[in-house]
Scaffold this motif. Structure first.
Motif, mmCIF file in Angstrom:
data_model
loop_
_atom_site.group_PDB
_atom_site.id
_atom_site.type_symbol
_atom_site.label_atom_id
_atom_site.label_comp_id
_atom_site.label_asym_id
_atom_site.label_seq_id
_atom_site.Cartn_x
_atom_site.Cartn_y
_atom_site.Cartn_z
ATOM 1 N N ASP A 104 0.808 -1.217 0.000
ATOM 2 C CA ASP A 104 0.000 0.000 0.000
ATOM 3 C C ASP A 104 0.842 1.269 0.000
ATOM 4 O O ASP A 104 0.318 2.349 0.238
ATOM 5 N N PHE A 105 2.138 1.165 -0.251
ATOM 6 C CA PHE A 105 2.986 2.349 -0.270
ATOM 7 C C PHE A 105 2.597 3.211 -1.463
ATOM 8 O O PHE A 105 2.705 2.780 -2.609
ATOM 9 N N PRO A 106 2.130 4.454 -1.250
ATOM 10 C CA PRO A 106 1.489 5.224 -2.323
ATOM 11 C C PRO A 106 2.414 6.064 -3.193
ATOM 12 O O PRO A 106 1.981 7.014 -3.805
ATOM 13 N N VAL A 107 3.682 5.749 -3.288
ATOM 14 C CA VAL A 107 4.614 6.557 -4.066
ATOM 15 C C VAL A 107 5.164 5.735 -5.221
ATOM 16 O O VAL A 107 5.483 4.567 -5.073
ATOM 17 N N VAL A 108 5.279 6.361 -6.388
ATOM 18 C CA VAL A 108 5.883 5.704 -7.542
ATOM 19 C C VAL A 108 7.389 5.678 -7.305
ATOM 20 O O VAL A 108 8.012 6.724 -7.135
ATOM 21 N N ILE A 109 7.973 4.497 -7.289
ATOM 22 C CA ILE A 109 9.388 4.378 -6.996
ATOM 23 C C ILE A 109 10.231 4.519 -8.257
ATOM 24 O O ILE A 109 11.251 5.161 -8.279
ATOM 25 N N CYS A 110 9.769 3.915 -9.341
ATOM 26 C CA CYS A 110 10.514 3.945 -10.593
ATOM 27 C C CYS A 110 9.546 4.274 -11.710
ATOM 28 O O CYS A 110 8.507 3.654 -11.852
ATOM 29 N N GLU A 111 9.895 5.258 -12.499
ATOM 30 C CA GLU A 111 9.047 5.639 -13.614
ATOM 31 C C GLU A 111 9.753 5.289 -14.906
ATOM 32 O O GLU A 111 10.929 5.583 -15.093
ATOM 33 N N VAL A 112 9.048 4.600 -15.814
ATOM 34 C CA VAL A 112 9.653 4.145 -17.064
ATOM 35 C C VAL A 112 9.319 5.079 -18.186
ATOM 36 O O VAL A 112 8.289 5.628 -18.309
#
Length: 112
Positions: A104-112
């Protein structure tokens, strides 16, 4: 519900700032002071999980246990495997070798 291991089904969102203050929830659910404090100090990492393994009567550890039974039908012996459901003890909570990120961690960690 998709992603059934999430915490939204339990009635709280552990990583958001809304509803995590000192005031109680507005929808009538009372939260204990310990839960409010734990939400504020929530970490995105998971260090333990519930194991899916079981111990049997002999102390063996596995996901499933089977017992071989011999069935005689029309004079012919045939062996079948029967799954054991009784007298199994869950392994319990186990510590993860490497911490995982909470689902449920609401942050995008890696964006492609």
């Amino acid at each position: 519900m998709m992603g059934g291991s999430g915490s939204k089904g339990k009635g709280y969102w552990p990583f958001s700032d809304s509803g995590g203050g000192d005031e109680p929830a507005k929808d009538g659910q009372e939260q204990s002071l310990a839960r409010v404090r734990s939400i504020r100090n929530a970490t995105p990492f998971v260090f333990t999980r519930r194991s899916s393994l079981y111990f049997d009567e002999d102390g063996d550890l596995a996901h499933e246990f089977y017992e071989e039974t011999v069935v005689t039908k029309n004079g012919r012996k045939k062996s079948k495997l029967k799954r054991i459901h009784k007298n199994l003890i869950p392994q319990g909570i186990i510590k993860l070798d490497h911490p995982c990120i909470h689902v449920d961690f609401p942050v995008v960690i890696c964006e492609v």
